[in-house]
Scaffold this motif. Structure first.
Motif, mmCIF file in Angstrom:
data_model
loop_
_atom_site.group_PDB
_atom_site.id
_atom_site.type_symbol
_atom_site.label_atom_id
_atom_site.label_comp_id
_atom_site.label_asym_id
_atom_site.label_seq_id
_atom_site.Cartn_x
_atom_site.Cartn_y
_atom_site.Cartn_z
ATOM 1 N N LEU A 82 0.856 -1.178 0.000
ATOM 2 C CA LEU A 82 0.000 0.000 0.000
ATOM 3 C C LEU A 82 0.892 1.228 0.000
ATOM 4 N N ASP A 83 0.687 2.104 -0.967
ATOM 5 C CA ASP A 83 1.523 3.288 -1.123
ATOM 6 C C ASP A 83 0.784 4.488 -0.560
ATOM 7 N N ALA B 63 -1.650 2.637 8.260
ATOM 8 C CA ALA B 63 -2.631 2.380 7.198
ATOM 9 C C ALA B 63 -2.437 0.982 6.612
ATOM 10 N N ARG B 64 -1.205 0.562 6.414
ATOM 11 C CA ARG B 64 -0.941 -0.800 5.920
ATOM 12 C C ARG B 64 -1.469 -1.835 6.904
ATOM 13 N N PHE B 65 -1.208 -1.614 8.184
ATOM 14 C CA PHE B 65 -1.659 -2.546 9.216
ATOM 15 C C PHE B 65 -3.188 -2.629 9.244
ATOM 16 N N ILE C 68 -9.397 -8.527 -5.273
ATOM 17 C CA ILE C 68 -9.297 -8.514 -3.812
ATOM 18 C C ILE C 68 -7.871 -8.218 -3.383
ATOM 19 N N LEU C 69 -6.900 -8.815 -4.064
ATOM 20 C CA LEU C 69 -5.502 -8.545 -3.740
ATOM 21 C C LEU C 69 -5.162 -7.066 -3.901
ATOM 22 N N TRP D 123 -4.973 -0.568 -1.839
ATOM 23 C CA TRP D 123 -5.441 0.674 -2.412
ATOM 24 C C TRP D 123 -6.245 1.418 -1.358
ATOM 25 N N LEU D 124 -5.770 2.591 -0.981
ATOM 26 C CA LEU D 124 -6.458 3.366 0.037
ATOM 27 C C LEU D 124 -7.752 3.918 -0.557
#
Length: 186
Positions: free
Chosen positions: A27-28, A82-84, A124-125, A130-131
């Motif tokens: 996630l960027d 955010a990744r978590f 789904i992946l 994607w935020l």
């Protein structure tokens, strides 16, 4: 093959695919400032209530949660947190999907096929990296379907209330279902 082995194998495939994709395509957080699914993060950080009040066609619940996130979490930790959160939402979605499968499909082979298909499905992946409101809405939908299935089978009101709360949160989280546009005129 026992049910325990089936459950372990689907979780192993799920976590293996997530590990590979989180290394190759994480996630960027830098893209959070150029997305169209939410309000400007700087505006949410500086003028939280005014931004939410003037959000027009943006999803109000997602923006409220995102605004609270950028206000609470220090800027240097935003990407990691955010990744978590998105990893956690992905796990919750998979858990809800598996429970729904155990609730509705009795054949182990068919259930296993759908679990593996879910674990490797590209939309789904990528939703997990994607935020946007796609993953939170998907998580709510899977648990909503499970709650409805449980309510139909056992009739406990707590499942019905869970179904209603999740449905209302989807209405407020996804701009397509914006309450002011569709429900107030009706």
């Amino acid at each position: 093959m026992s049910v325990l082995k089936l459950a372990k194998s689907s979780w192993a495939i799920y976590f293996l695919t997530r590990l590979v994709f989180h290394v190759l395509h994480p996630l960027d957080w830098a893209n959070a400032y150029v997305r169209w699914q939410h309000l400007d993060l700087a505006a949410l950080k500086s003028d939280y209530w005014i931004s939410l009040f003037n959000c027009h066609m943006q999803p109000p619940l997602f923006n409220a949660l995102l605004g609270a996130f950028v206000k609470i979490v220090p800027e240097c930790y935003e990407e990691a947190v955010a990744r978590f959160i998105y990893i956690g939402l992905g796990v919750l979605s998979f858990m809800g999907f598996r429970r729904l499968l155990f609730e509705t499909i009795r054949h182990d082979g068919v259930r296993r096929f759908f679990e593996f298909a879910y674990a490797v499905m590209p939309p789904i992946l990528f939703a997990e990296r994607w935020l946007g409101y796609t993953l939170p809405v998907m998580c709510c939908l899977t648990w909503m379907a499970y709650a409805l299935s449980r309510w139909v089978k056992c009739g406990l009101r707590r499942y019905w209330y869970c179904y209603l709360v999740l449905g209302m949160s989807i209405v407020l989280m996804r701009s397509l279902y914006h309450a002011l546009v569709w429900f107030v005129p009706c």
